[in-house]
Scaffold this motif. Sequence first.
Motif, PDB file in Angstrom:
ATOM      1  N   ASN A 174       0.811  -1.222   0.000  1.00  0.00           N
ATOM      2  CA  ASN A 174       0.000   0.000   0.000  1.00  0.00           C
ATOM      3  C   ASN A 174       0.843   1.271   0.000  1.00  0.00           C
ATOM      4  OD1 ASN A 174      -2.397  -1.570   0.141  1.00  0.00           O
ATOM      5  ND2 ASN A 174      -2.199  -1.707   2.378  1.00  0.00           N
ATOM      6  N   LYS A 175       2.073   1.160  -0.460  1.00  0.00           N
ATOM      7  CA  LYS A 175       2.946   2.313  -0.581  1.00  0.00           C
ATOM      8  C   LYS A 175       3.292   2.549  -2.046  1.00  0.00           C
ATOM      9  CE  LYS A 175       3.601   2.863   3.940  1.00  0.00           C
ATOM     10  NZ  LYS A 175       3.245   4.102   4.695  1.00  0.00           N
ATOM     11  N   THR A 176       3.877   3.710  -2.332  1.00  0.00           N
ATOM     12  CA  THR A 176       4.387   4.017  -3.666  1.00  0.00           C
ATOM     13  C   THR A 176       5.860   4.389  -3.548  1.00  0.00           C
ATOM     14  OG1 THR A 176       3.918   6.389  -3.607  1.00  0.00           O
ATOM     15  CG2 THR A 176       2.111   4.921  -4.286  1.00  0.00           C
ATOM     16  N   LEU A 177       6.523   4.511  -4.695  1.00  0.00           N
ATOM     17  CA  LEU A 177       7.930   4.880  -4.672  1.00  0.00           C
ATOM     18  C   LEU A 177       8.143   6.258  -4.062  1.00  0.00           C
ATOM     19  CD1 LEU A 177       9.190   3.558  -8.142  1.00  0.00           C
ATOM     20  CD2 LEU A 177       9.816   2.693  -5.890  1.00  0.00           C
ATOM     21  N   VAL A 178       7.140   7.112  -4.152  1.00  0.00           N
ATOM     22  CA  VAL A 178       7.256   8.447  -3.570  1.00  0.00           C
ATOM     23  C   VAL A 178       7.458   8.360  -2.061  1.00  0.00           C
ATOM     24  CG1 VAL A 178       6.066  10.646  -3.205  1.00  0.00           C
ATOM     25  CG2 VAL A 178       5.909   9.493  -5.421  1.00  0.00           C
ATOM     26  N   ASP A 179       6.825   7.366  -1.448  1.00  0.00           N
ATOM     27  CA  ASP A 179       6.960   7.198   0.004  1.00  0.00           C
ATOM     28  C   ASP A 179       8.394   6.856   0.414  1.00  0.00           C
ATOM     29  OD1 ASP A 179       4.141   7.510   0.757  1.00  0.00           O
ATOM     30  OD2 ASP A 179       3.838   5.641  -0.351  1.00  0.00           O
ATOM     31  N   PHE A 180       9.163   6.358  -0.535  1.00  0.00           N
ATOM     32  CA  PHE A 180      10.526   5.931  -0.210  1.00  0.00           C
ATOM     33  C   PHE A 180      11.575   6.701  -1.010  1.00  0.00           C
ATOM     34  CE2 PHE A 180       7.791   2.121   0.360  1.00  0.00           C
ATOM     35  CZ  PHE A 180       7.933   1.981   1.737  1.00  0.00           C
ATOM     36  N   GLN A 181      11.249   7.898  -1.415  1.00  0.00           N
ATOM     37  CA  GLN A 181      12.174   8.661  -2.248  1.00  0.00           C
ATOM     38  C   GLN A 181      13.443   9.086  -1.500  1.00  0.00           C
ATOM     39  OE1 GLN A 181      10.284  12.267  -3.624  1.00  0.00           O
ATOM     40  NE2 GLN A 181       9.214  12.577  -1.684  1.00  0.00           N
ATOM     41  N   HIS A 182      13.411   8.991  -0.172  1.00  0.00           N
ATOM     42  CA  HIS A 182      14.597   9.321   0.605  1.00  0.00           C
ATOM     43  C   HIS A 182      15.637   8.207   0.575  1.00  0.00           C
ATOM     44  CE1 HIS A 182      11.724   7.209   3.133  1.00  0.00           C
ATOM     45  NE2 HIS A 182      12.685   6.861   3.963  1.00  0.00           N
ATOM     46  N   PHE A 183      15.267   7.024   0.043  1.00  0.00           N
ATOM     47  CA  PHE A 183      16.233   5.950  -0.114  1.00  0.00           C
ATOM     48  C   PHE A 183      17.048   6.167  -1.393  1.00  0.00           C
ATOM     49  CE2 PHE A 183      13.110   2.983   2.246  1.00  0.00           C
ATOM     50  CZ  PHE A 183      13.614   3.394   3.470  1.00  0.00           C
ATOM     51  N   SER A 184      18.265   5.658  -1.398  1.00  0.00           N
ATOM     52  CA  SER A 184      19.150   5.835  -2.552  1.00  0.00           C
ATOM     53  C   SER A 184      18.950   4.716  -3.570  1.00  0.00           C
ATOM     54  CB  SER A 184      20.614   5.858  -2.104  1.00  0.00           C
ATOM     55  OG  SER A 184      20.860   6.948  -1.251  1.00  0.00           O
ATOM     56  N   ALA A 185      18.804   5.112  -4.818  1.00  0.00           N
ATOM     57  CA  ALA A 185      18.710   4.147  -5.913  1.00  0.00           C
ATOM     58  C   ALA A 185      20.105   3.705  -6.314  1.00  0.00           C
ATOM     59  CB  ALA A 185      17.994   4.769  -7.100  1.00  0.00           C
ATOM     60  N   PRO A 186      20.247   2.518  -6.894  1.00  0.00           N
ATOM     61  CA  PRO A 186      21.581   2.056  -7.311  1.00  0.00           C
ATOM     62  C   PRO A 186      22.142   2.888  -8.448  1.00  0.00           C
ATOM     63  CG  PRO A 186      19.874   0.570  -8.114  1.00  0.00           C
ATOM     64  CD  PRO A 186      19.196   1.524  -7.173  1.00  0.00           C
ATOM     65  N   LYS A 187      23.448   2.914  -8.537  1.00  0.00           N
ATOM     66  CA  LYS A 187      24.095   3.554  -9.670  1.00  0.00           C
ATOM     67  C   LYS A 187      23.914   2.730 -10.938  1.00  0.00           C
ATOM     68  CE  LYS A 187      25.407   7.386  -8.046  1.00  0.00           C
ATOM     69  NZ  LYS A 187      24.797   8.617  -8.611  1.00  0.00           N
ATOM     70  N   LEU A 188      23.734   1.427 -10.743  1.00  0.00           N
ATOM     71  CA  LEU A 188      23.414   0.559 -11.875  1.00  0.00           C
ATOM     72  C   LEU A 188      22.570  -0.594 -11.382  1.00  0.00           C
ATOM     73  CD1 LEU A 188      23.844   0.026 -14.916  1.00  0.00           C
ATOM     74  CD2 LEU A 188      25.778  -1.435 -14.294  1.00  0.00           C
ATOM     75  N   ALA A 189      21.383  -0.744 -11.962  1.00  0.00           N
ATOM     76  CA  ALA A 189      20.533  -1.896 -11.678  1.00  0.00           C
ATOM     77  C   ALA A 189      20.932  -3.017 -12.630  1.00  0.00           C
ATOM     78  CB  ALA A 189      19.059  -1.529 -11.862  1.00  0.00           C
ATOM     79  N   LEU A 190      21.365  -4.134 -12.066  1.00  0.00           N
ATOM     80  CA  LEU A 190      21.833  -5.266 -12.864  1.00  0.00           C
ATOM     81  C   LEU A 190      20.695  -6.240 -13.118  1.00  0.00           C
ATOM     82  CD1 LEU A 190      25.179  -5.962 -10.970  1.00  0.00           C
ATOM     83  CD2 LEU A 190      24.794  -4.460 -12.916  1.00  0.00           C
ATOM     84  N   GLN A 191      20.934  -7.199 -13.991  1.00  0.00           N
ATOM     85  CA  GLN A 191      19.943  -8.239 -14.229  1.00  0.00           C
ATOM     86  C   GLN A 191      19.709  -9.025 -12.942  1.00  0.00           C
ATOM     87  OE1 GLN A 191      20.969 -10.973 -17.354  1.00  0.00           O
ATOM     88  NE2 GLN A 191      18.948 -11.901 -17.424  1.00  0.00           N
ATOM     89  N   ALA A 192      18.465  -9.378 -12.709  1.00  0.00           N
ATOM     90  CA  ALA A 192      18.124 -10.128 -11.502  1.00  0.00           C
ATOM     91  C   ALA A 192      18.894 -11.439 -11.449  1.00  0.00           C
ATOM     92  CB  ALA A 192      16.624 -10.413 -11.473  1.00  0.00           C
ATOM     93  N   HIS A 193      19.428 -11.743 -10.267  1.00  0.00           N
ATOM     94  CA  HIS A 193      20.049 -13.029  -9.945  1.00  0.00           C
ATOM     95  C   HIS A 193      21.442 -13.249 -10.546  1.00  0.00           C
ATOM     96  CE1 HIS A 193      16.149 -13.952  -8.329  1.00  0.00           C
ATOM     97  NE2 HIS A 193      15.584 -13.912  -9.516  1.00  0.00           N
TER      98      HIS A 193
END
Length: 369
Positions: free
Chosen positions: A251-270
Amino acid sequence: MKYLVMLLACLLVPVTYAQSLLQQLSLPEGYEISYFAKYVDNARQMAVSPTGVVYVGSRKAGKVHALIDSDKDGKADRKIVLAQGLNMPSGLAMKGNDLFVAEVNRVIRFANIDKQLNATAKQFNYEVVFDELPSKRHHGWKFIRFADNGELLIPVGVACNVCTEDPKFGRIFSLDLETQKLTTIAQGVRNSVGFDTNPKTGKLWFSDNGRDMMGDDIPPDELNRVDTPQQHFGFPFVHGGSVLDPEFAKNKTLVDFQHFSAPKLALQAHVAPLGLHFYRGTHFPKVMHNKLFVAEHGSWNRSKKVGYRVMMATIKGGEVTAYEPFVSGFLSKEQTLGRPVAFAELADGSLLVSDDYANAVYRIRYNNK
């Protein structure tokens, strides 16, 4: 006669396998890969002493190895087991002449370790320098490095797939060995088993392995950069900067967690990124200086395997501008041949890569002939 044939076959298999693995590997033009050492049980993180001895940790094997290249021909001609029966001694780091080894719940030190080798000791002495790390083995194995300020960087992964833990878990800590004080460097980190400081900027980059059981393609694994003390990278609420956890972000959105840092690079899962290393040497061409090498250990629970390769990231202006294969071929038609783990540089600038599946340490050199 029958049993003699079977025995000979068993002895020949490792040699044949080793030869076929090197032939399978692919590198950019001009680079060559060879064995620095074979039969190094469960080879994980490495540390190189001032005299060039290569120390290698392990996870399942519980051993710490010393690899010695006496004649400096690029191959270890002596292998010594310093200790065995340890609790996942995966993380290794050198400080001066002392070798530090991180087990699950403690850090030990082999003082003046090269001198102990030279004395041909039958038993190698170590002391416990810190024993207040959590004892849970799930994601409890370590990767360690000394920071520029002399403190020891130690990650503690969460003891679960996805959960909230007490402040002792899901973080990268800095340990002052004199005061025994732990300081949080990064939090919201599920399981980092690799990091290095960018020599140009002094910023710490680290890998993080994403949660499981959300399918083949989500969430991403991560490459992150620490910019501020106690920076939060989202776990267990947000994965890869873009995927909300179905339980912890309900029941949350990304806006609720905008204070968290996103990765510099999102890699392929696994793909399971483990060791990171900024290349500092001069043996490789000049363009390779400060490239970030990433060991993708490979998936274990995906319907089609991914990872199983050494990648190379180009970083400009603090951002990843390219991410491309450097060594591939550890996976062949869904058959696992090897799993790269970590890196170390020799004095000549050649690059070592450990492999805990093939029980090997490889040496990569550049030959511009």
